[in-house]
Motif scaffolding. Structure first.
Motif, PDB file in Angstrom:
ATOM      1  N   LEU A 124     -91.750   9.553  66.807  1.00  0.00           N
ATOM      2  CA  LEU A 124     -93.135  10.096  66.683  1.00  0.00           C
ATOM      3  C   LEU A 124     -93.075  11.670  66.356  1.00  0.00           C
ATOM      4  O   LEU A 124     -92.189  12.351  66.851  1.00  0.00           O
ATOM      5  CB  LEU A 124     -93.864   9.917  68.108  1.00  0.00           C
ATOM      6  CG  LEU A 124     -93.773   8.624  68.722  1.00  0.00           C
ATOM      7  CD1 LEU A 124     -94.068   8.491  70.389  1.00  0.00           C
ATOM      8  CD2 LEU A 124     -94.845   7.726  67.966  1.00  0.00           C
ATOM      9  N   ALA A 164     -88.857   8.024  70.554  1.00  0.00           N
ATOM     10  CA  ALA A 164     -89.387   7.131  71.992  1.00  0.00           C
ATOM     11  C   ALA A 164     -88.626   5.903  72.069  1.00  0.00           C
ATOM     12  O   ALA A 164     -88.415   5.502  73.295  1.00  0.00           O
ATOM     13  CB  ALA A 164     -90.842   6.594  71.533  1.00  0.00           C
ATOM     14  N   GLU A 203     -88.570   2.996  84.132  1.00  0.00           N
ATOM     15  CA  GLU A 203     -89.346   3.832  84.485  1.00  0.00           C
ATOM     16  C   GLU A 203     -90.468   4.226  83.500  1.00  0.00           C
ATOM     17  O   GLU A 203     -90.611   3.938  82.313  1.00  0.00           O
ATOM     18  CB  GLU A 203     -88.739   5.150  85.016  1.00  0.00           C
ATOM     19  CG  GLU A 203     -88.224   4.870  86.461  1.00  0.00           C
ATOM     20  CD  GLU A 203     -87.295   5.915  86.850  1.00  0.00           C
ATOM     21  OE1 GLU A 203     -87.546   6.823  87.939  1.00  0.00           O
ATOM     22  OE2 GLU A 203     -86.142   6.128  86.038  1.00  0.00           O
ATOM     23  N   SER A 204     -91.704   4.960  83.948  1.00  0.00           N
ATOM     24  CA  SER A 204     -92.449   5.341  83.159  1.00  0.00           C
ATOM     25  C   SER A 204     -92.073   6.406  82.075  1.00  0.00           C
ATOM     26  O   SER A 204     -91.111   7.312  82.285  1.00  0.00           O
ATOM     27  CB  SER A 204     -93.572   6.275  83.999  1.00  0.00           C
ATOM     28  OG  SER A 204     -94.627   6.800  83.012  1.00  0.00           O
ATOM     29  N   GLY A 205     -92.637   6.270  80.853  1.00  0.00           N
ATOM     30  CA  GLY A 205     -91.962   7.204  79.707  1.00  0.00           C
ATOM     31  C   GLY A 205     -90.667   6.620  79.105  1.00  0.00           C
ATOM     32  O   GLY A 205     -90.170   7.151  78.129  1.00  0.00           O
ATOM     33  N   SER A 206     -90.207   5.286  79.295  1.00  0.00           N
ATOM     34  CA  SER A 206     -89.006   4.938  78.775  1.00  0.00           C
ATOM     35  C   SER A 206     -88.967   4.422  77.435  1.00  0.00           C
ATOM     36  O   SER A 206     -88.007   4.007  76.782  1.00  0.00           O
ATOM     37  CB  SER A 206     -88.207   3.878  79.748  1.00  0.00           C
ATOM     38  OG  SER A 206     -89.113   2.921  80.135  1.00  0.00           O
ATOM     39  N   GLY A 207     -90.272   4.084  77.144  1.00  0.00           N
ATOM     40  CA  GLY A 207     -90.487   3.544  75.844  1.00  0.00           C
ATOM     41  C   GLY A 207     -90.928   2.044  75.763  1.00  0.00           C
ATOM     42  O   GLY A 207     -91.034   1.384  74.619  1.00  0.00           O
ATOM     43  N   LYS A 208     -91.148   1.553  76.737  1.00  0.00           N
ATOM     44  CA  LYS A 208     -91.702   0.194  76.784  1.00  0.00           C
ATOM     45  C   LYS A 208     -93.052  -0.242  75.918  1.00  0.00           C
ATOM     46  O   LYS A 208     -93.123  -1.138  75.284  1.00  0.00           O
ATOM     47  CB  LYS A 208     -91.987  -0.161  78.400  1.00  0.00           C
ATOM     48  CG  LYS A 208     -90.886  -0.139  79.274  1.00  0.00           C
ATOM     49  CD  LYS A 208     -91.058  -0.637  80.679  1.00  0.00           C
ATOM     50  CE  LYS A 208     -92.391   0.124  81.264  1.00  0.00           C
ATOM     51  NZ  LYS A 208     -92.005   1.503  81.621  1.00  0.00           N
ATOM     52  N   SER A 209     -94.179   0.705  76.041  1.00  0.00           N
ATOM     53  CA  SER A 209     -95.275   0.439  75.156  1.00  0.00           C
ATOM     54  C   SER A 209     -95.160   0.800  74.191  1.00  0.00           C
ATOM     55  O   SER A 209     -95.769   0.141  73.192  1.00  0.00           O
ATOM     56  CB  SER A 209     -96.314   1.362  76.072  1.00  0.00           C
ATOM     57  OG  SER A 209     -96.828   0.978  77.242  1.00  0.00           O
ATOM     58  N   ILE A 210     -94.297   1.610  73.572  1.00  0.00           N
ATOM     59  CA  ILE A 210     -94.192   1.955  72.256  1.00  0.00           C
ATOM     60  C   ILE A 210     -93.386   0.857  71.615  1.00  0.00           C
ATOM     61  O   ILE A 210     -93.843   0.558  70.613  1.00  0.00           O
ATOM     62  CB  ILE A 210     -93.193   3.190  72.012  1.00  0.00           C
ATOM     63  CG1 ILE A 210     -94.221   4.498  72.592  1.00  0.00           C
ATOM     64  CG2 ILE A 210     -92.739   3.573  70.612  1.00  0.00           C
ATOM     65  CD1 ILE A 210     -95.134   4.807  71.737  1.00  0.00           C
ATOM     66  N   PRO A 217     -99.433   4.592  66.754  1.00  0.00           N
ATOM     67  CA  PRO A 217    -100.094   5.620  66.246  1.00  0.00           C
ATOM     68  C   PRO A 217     -99.769   6.158  64.932  1.00  0.00           C
ATOM     69  O   PRO A 217     -98.603   6.108  64.793  1.00  0.00           O
ATOM     70  CB  PRO A 217     -99.863   6.890  67.268  1.00  0.00           C
ATOM     71  CG  PRO A 217     -98.644   6.380  68.178  1.00  0.00           C
ATOM     72  CD  PRO A 217     -98.566   5.059  68.123  1.00  0.00           C
ATOM     73  N   GLU A 237     -97.447  -4.373  81.396  1.00  0.00           N
ATOM     74  CA  GLU A 237     -98.115  -4.256  82.586  1.00  0.00           C
ATOM     75  C   GLU A 237     -99.337  -5.101  82.922  1.00  0.00           C
ATOM     76  O   GLU A 237    -100.403  -4.413  83.288  1.00  0.00           O
ATOM     77  CB  GLU A 237     -98.282  -2.824  82.750  1.00  0.00           C
ATOM     78  CG  GLU A 237     -97.292  -1.548  82.291  1.00  0.00           C
ATOM     79  CD  GLU A 237     -96.150  -1.605  83.512  1.00  0.00           C
ATOM     80  OE1 GLU A 237     -96.206  -2.259  84.493  1.00  0.00           O
ATOM     81  OE2 GLU A 237     -95.238  -0.826  83.057  1.00  0.00           O
ATOM     82  N   ILE A 286     -89.670  12.915  76.518  1.00  0.00           N
ATOM     83  CA  ILE A 286     -89.172  12.175  75.203  1.00  0.00           C
ATOM     84  C   ILE A 286     -88.477  13.669  74.474  1.00  0.00           C
ATOM     85  O   ILE A 286     -87.766  13.409  73.598  1.00  0.00           O
ATOM     86  CB  ILE A 286     -90.356  11.602  74.333  1.00  0.00           C
ATOM     87  CG1 ILE A 286     -89.976  11.361  73.082  1.00  0.00           C
ATOM     88  CG2 ILE A 286     -91.500  12.692  74.023  1.00  0.00           C
ATOM     89  CD1 ILE A 286     -90.934  10.410  72.298  1.00  0.00           C
TER      90      ILE A 286
HETATM   91  N1  LIG Z   1     -98.758   9.034  70.526  1.00  0.00           N
HETATM   92  C1  LIG Z   1     -97.983   9.655  71.004  1.00  0.00           C
HETATM   93  N2  LIG Z   1     -97.282  10.838  70.787  1.00  0.00           N
HETATM   94  C2  LIG Z   1     -96.198  11.108  71.153  1.00  0.00           C
HETATM   95  N3  LIG Z   1     -95.518  10.905  72.102  1.00  0.00           N
HETATM   96  C3  LIG Z   1     -96.105   9.886  72.589  1.00  0.00           C
HETATM   97  C4  LIG Z   1     -96.887   8.944  72.277  1.00  0.00           C
HETATM   98  N4  LIG Z   1     -97.097   7.849  72.825  1.00  0.00           N
HETATM   99  C5  LIG Z   1     -95.942   8.087  73.655  1.00  0.00           C
HETATM  100  N5  LIG Z   1     -95.178   8.910  73.626  1.00  0.00           N
HETATM  101  C6  LIG Z   1     -94.437   9.404  74.394  1.00  0.00           C
HETATM  102  O1  LIG Z   1     -93.212   8.496  74.015  1.00  0.00           O
HETATM  103  C7  LIG Z   1     -92.511   8.199  75.523  1.00  0.00           C
HETATM  104  C8  LIG Z   1     -92.460   6.537  75.802  1.00  0.00           C
HETATM  105  O2  LIG Z   1     -93.879   6.376  75.908  1.00  0.00           O
HETATM  106  P1  LIG Z   1     -94.041   4.834  76.419  1.00  0.00           P
HETATM  107  O3  LIG Z   1     -95.766   4.853  76.369  1.00  0.00           O
HETATM  108  O4  LIG Z   1     -93.682   3.898  75.700  1.00  0.00           O
HETATM  109  O5  LIG Z   1     -93.804   4.539  77.870  1.00  0.00           O
HETATM  110  P2  LIG Z   1     -93.579   3.626  78.964  1.00  0.00           P
HETATM  111  O6  LIG Z   1     -92.293   2.952  78.963  1.00  0.00           O
HETATM  112  O7  LIG Z   1     -94.579   2.425  78.400  1.00  0.00           O
HETATM  113  O8  LIG Z   1     -94.094   4.150  80.212  1.00  0.00           O
HETATM  114  P3  LIG Z   1     -95.335   3.617  81.368  1.00  0.00           P
HETATM  115  O9  LIG Z   1     -94.656   2.928  82.313  1.00  0.00           O
HETATM  116  O10 LIG Z   1     -95.779   5.060  81.870  1.00  0.00           O
HETATM  117  O11 LIG Z   1     -96.391   2.882  80.673  1.00  0.00           O
HETATM  118  C9  LIG Z   1     -92.873   9.024  76.247  1.00  0.00           C
HETATM  119  O12 LIG Z   1     -92.258  10.014  76.454  1.00  0.00           O
HETATM  120  C10 LIG Z   1     -94.206   9.311  75.919  1.00  0.00           C
HETATM  121  O13 LIG Z   1     -94.771  10.487  76.406  1.00  0.00           O
END
Ligand SMILES: Nc1ncnc2c1ncn2[C@@H]1O[C@H](COP(=O)(O)OP(=O)(O)OP(=O)(O)O)[C@@H](O)[C@H]1O
Ligand SMILES: [Mg+2]
Length: 330
Positions: free
Chosen positions: A16, A26, A45-52, A62, A182, A279
């Motif tokens: 990103l 990510a 955990e939160s921020g590990s990149g699952k949603s990306i 995005p 989730e 990240i």
């Molecule tokens: N649009 C974006 N621009 C920049 N960084 C982003 C963007 N979306 C997510 N990130 C970063 O990418 C990393 C992975 O985010 P992601 O949402 O995939 O985490 P996650 O594992 O789904 O966390 P959660 O359990 O909180 O949902 C995080 O550090 C987040 O801050």
């Protein structure tokens, strides 16, 4: 797994843009497979990149995101297909369920209108046929009085019922794969258990494959066939659920399991010290090394690759401190 997996992700990397012009990674070199009729869990955990990861697979990243690797789905690479082909697949062969069902449901429109719009878009058909399909799907996910429900709007349902409706909506076009990010996190524990049982039943009845994303290993242990664990954008461990959750080999997985209520010998909830890195500050070497009780000097320098330790089990930890000890006869 017999035959080719339904979804086969190889070396998925997503970066990103950072405001300073650099790229933030990510997700890196992620390998993941989902077999037909399988529930594959992705944890971390939160921020590990699952949603990306899920957004990359759905083609919903995005603006400015760059993606590489491949994601073969029913014989085609999702990552290299045209935006048009991608849109044709989305909601049809592969559908997504989000944590907050209101993301999928329009608050002002009736359930019937929302459910049929999708169906009519993908299968040129009459409104009456689409309504019958929507009613069937609501019945399948056990919404009481499905015909009446079609006339109501989302706010007239509880959170758990809304999530069931979002699942019914995702199922309308007979997808073969559902990515659920989730899907139960916002729900209380009893409702959560009901939704998880629903996924299990649908997998059996419809031969549906599910990529189930959750930070909660408790949820994973309830339904997933396979579990992959992510840390700071990389997979650290993967294998059959029972193996990974009862005999974790990566120190991070071990830490996550110890943090569950009731885990270990001392009542559980032994949280991993420190926080996952942001990240922008992924440490060099193994990203988990600052929090790892077994950290060796090489862990601070070398990024460990994910290595198969048996046919079905992979870990990214060359130290492998949790490997079963060999018993030698004295
Ligand atoms: N649009 C974006 N621009 C920049 N960084 C982003 C963007 N979306 C997510 N990130 C970063 O990418 C990393 C992975 O985010 P992601 O949402 O995939 O985490 P996650 O594992 O789904 O966390 P959660 O359990 O909180 O949902 C995080 O550090 C987040 O801050
Ligand atoms: Mg997320």
């Amino acid at each position: 797994m017999t035959g080719a997996p339904l979804l086969d992700v190889t070396d998925l990397t997503v970066s990103l843009p950072h405001p300073d012009g650099s790229r933030l990674f990510a997700v890196r070199d992620l390998n993941l497979r989902v077999g037909a009729g399988q529930i594959a869990g992705l944890a971390g955990e939160s921020g590990s990149g699952k949603s990306i990861t899920s957004l990359a697979l759905m083609g919903l990243l995005p603006d400015g995101a760059k993606v590489s690797g491949s994601a073969m789905f029913e014989g085609r690479d999702l990552l290299s297909m045209s935006a048009r082909d991608r849109a044709a697949l989305r909601g049809r062969q592969m559908a997504m369920i989000f944590q907050d069902p209101m993301t999928a449901l329009h608050p002002m429109l009736s359930i019937g209108r929302q459910m049929t719009e999708h169906y009519r878009h993908h299968f040129a058909t009459t409104q009456a046929k689409a309504m019958r399909r929507a009613e069937e799907m609501l019945d399948l996910v056990r919404i009481p009085d499905p015909r009446g429900a079609l006339k109501r709007s989302p706010h007239q349902f509880s959170g758990g019922m809304r999530q069931r409706i979002a699942i019914a909506m995702a199922l309308c076009c007979e997808p073969t794969l559902i990515i659920a990010d989730e899907p139960t996190t916002a729900l209380d524990v009893t409702v959560q258990a009901g939704i998880l049982r629903l996924f299990e039943r649908l997998r059996g009845e419809l031969d549906l494959s599910v990529l189930l994303i959750t930070h909660d290993l408790g949820v994973m242990s309830a339904v997933a066939d396979r579990v992959s664990v992510m840390y700071a954008g990389r997979l650290v461990e993967g294998g059959a659920r029972a193996d990974v959750l009862t005999r974790p080999r990566h120190p991070y997985t071990h830490g996550l399991l110890n943090a569950l209520p009731g885990a270990g010998g001392s009542g559980g909830m032994q949280t991993i010290p420190g926080l996952p890195p942001s990240i922008a500050t992924h440490p060099p070497g193994c990203a988990f090394h600052p929090r790892c009780p077994f950290c060796a000097p090489s862990c601070k320098v070398d990024t460990p690759p994910l290595v198969a330790i048996s046919d079905d089990r992979r870990i990214a930890c060359p130290i492998d401190p949790l490997a079963p000890k060999k018993v030698t006869a004295s």
